[in-house]
Design a protein around this motif. Structure first.
Motif, PDB file in Angstrom:
ATOM      1  N   MET A   1     -29.160 -25.897 -25.352  1.00  0.00           N
ATOM      2  CA  MET A   1     -29.246 -26.573 -26.638  1.00  0.00           C
ATOM      3  C   MET A   1     -29.621 -28.017 -26.419  1.00  0.00           C
ATOM      4  N   HIS A   2     -30.620 -28.476 -27.110  1.00  0.00           N
ATOM      5  CA  HIS A   2     -31.063 -29.852 -26.975  1.00  0.00           C
ATOM      6  C   HIS A   2     -30.514 -30.654 -28.148  1.00  0.00           C
ATOM      7  N   PHE A   3     -30.208 -31.926 -27.898  1.00  0.00           N
ATOM      8  CA  PHE A   3     -29.650 -32.764 -28.921  1.00  0.00           C
ATOM      9  C   PHE A   3     -30.602 -33.910 -29.225  1.00  0.00           C
ATOM     10  N   ALA A   4     -30.817 -34.136 -30.502  1.00  0.00           N
ATOM     11  CA  ALA A   4     -31.665 -35.255 -30.906  1.00  0.00           C
ATOM     12  C   ALA A   4     -30.909 -36.552 -30.694  1.00  0.00           C
ATOM     13  N   SER A 153     -24.253 -40.927 -24.217  1.00  0.00           N
ATOM     14  CA  SER A 153     -24.050 -42.161 -24.973  1.00  0.00           C
ATOM     15  C   SER A 153     -24.216 -41.914 -26.465  1.00  0.00           C
ATOM     16  N   ARG A 154     -24.851 -40.809 -26.820  1.00  0.00           N
ATOM     17  CA  ARG A 154     -25.116 -40.499 -28.233  1.00  0.00           C
ATOM     18  C   ARG A 154     -24.470 -39.196 -28.691  1.00  0.00           C
ATOM     19  N   ASN A 155     -24.224 -38.282 -27.775  1.00  0.00           N
ATOM     20  CA  ASN A 155     -23.757 -36.957 -28.161  1.00  0.00           C
ATOM     21  C   ASN A 155     -22.351 -36.675 -27.668  1.00  0.00           C
ATOM     22  N   ARG A 156     -21.681 -35.759 -28.355  1.00  0.00           N
ATOM     23  CA  ARG A 156     -20.314 -35.385 -28.022  1.00  0.00           C
ATOM     24  C   ARG A 156     -20.237 -33.872 -27.801  1.00  0.00           C
ATOM     25  N   GLY A 191     -24.620 -31.236 -36.314  1.00  0.00           N
ATOM     26  CA  GLY A 191     -25.111 -30.363 -35.256  1.00  0.00           C
ATOM     27  C   GLY A 191     -26.107 -30.955 -34.297  1.00  0.00           C
ATOM     28  N   GLN A 192     -26.761 -32.051 -34.662  1.00  0.00           N
ATOM     29  CA  GLN A 192     -27.733 -32.649 -33.752  1.00  0.00           C
ATOM     30  C   GLN A 192     -27.077 -33.535 -32.701  1.00  0.00           C
TER      31      GLN A 192
END
Length: 303
Positions: A1-4, A153-156, A191-192
């Protein structure tokens, strides 16, 4: 899964009044220590074997393949140890034929994803993690295997133990909590940049459901036995865990400890921060936000 890429609200540096009833302990500082606190075994890294579905997991996941067994045995021998679990965590598409003999391994809280490792690759990863200074995304030396870096730094990332073959409590309570956490993420349209995953045994099944939130590395035990079948309790727990992840705060009421901390450190930290919900808003400035030892200053080691 890729995160924006997503910019979170500024890191909460002091404990304010947000969700005071949930993010503050109801236990006074001079009260006895919650039996969940201090139960996180000391470890420096969490090695997550990716792209593995829960219905594949035997009671002992080390037996899934020689590669996973070598990773598990090697993790125990590392300085300050490494915990190894398998998960449906999917940071990259699986392109190799056998996910058992060749594996992708995510290293938390570093954010490193080592790809397509065979037995030799596993040894290379373990050798790298045994160094006093761990690698970072700007390490000058080339890593000896294909890899990528997570945008921590941006995603959890929220990992919930659902390992029913190891203990039914984790399968039932963990499965329910994971379902509710995913529902909260979807309802809030996060979700992103926030995702929840199933993971194999992490210990503390009597406190199930158990969850870990990265990149902070905080462990939570919602202790669903206390719910006694009452509806709504897992939903409230899920909302609180997601809230803590997004706001970069700590839910002290369910906190077991954190990565890279001894039992004594965990208990001392909990005692230092518990009971602050009764403080006046003016007194909130006296409470510095706690940064776990594993992550240091926000953004360290993450591009």
């Amino acid at each position: 899964m890729h995160f924006a890429k997503f910019t979170f609200m500024p890191t909460v540096r002091r404990f304010g009044v947000l969700s005071r009833g949930l993010h503050a302990s109801r236990t006074a500082p001079n009260a006895s220590v919650d039996q969940r606190v201090g139960t996180v075994a000391a470890h420096r890294h969490h090695l997550v074997v990716c792209n593995s579905e829960p219905d594949e997991w035997p009671a002992r996941v080390e037996g899934l393949s020689e590669t996973i067994l070598a990773l598990s045995r090697g993790g125990i021998r590392l300085p300050n140890r490494a915990m190894v679990t398998v998960s449906d965590f999917a940071p990259i598409p699986q392109c190799h034929k056998s996910k058992l003999d060749r594996i992708d391994v995510a290293v938390f809280p570093l954010g490193l994803v080592a790809k397509d490792l065979d037995l030799d690759g596993v040894q290379s990863l373990l050798s790298l993690l045994s160094r006093p200074t761990p690698p970072t995304s700007w390490s000058p030396s080339l890593l000896p295997f294909d890899h990528s870096w997570l945008e921590l730094s941006r995603n959890r990332h929220i990992f919930v133990c659902t390992h029913g073959a190891r203990d039914p409590l984790c399968g039932v309570h963990g499965g329910q909590l994971l379902k509710e956490v995913k529902a909260v993420i979807e309802a809030r349209q996060l979700g992103q940049h926030v995702a929840a995953w199933a993971t194999s045994h992490i210990g503390g099944h009597k406190f199930a459901a158990n969850a870990i939130v990265y990149p902070r590395g905080d462990w939570y035990a919602t202790w669903c036995e206390r719910c006694k079948g009452e509806r709504g309790a897992p939903v409230a727990d899920a909302e609180t865990i997601v809230d803590a992840a997004v706001r970069d705060s700590v839910w002290w009421d369910a906190w077991r400890g954190a990565i890279n901390m001894t039992k004594e450190d965990q208990i001392e930290t909990w005692l230092r921060h518990s009971g602050h919900e009764n403080q006046s808003q003016k007194a909130d400035d006296a409470f510095e936000a706690w940064v776990p030892p594993a992550t240091g200053v926000r953004g360290t080691g993450i591009h």
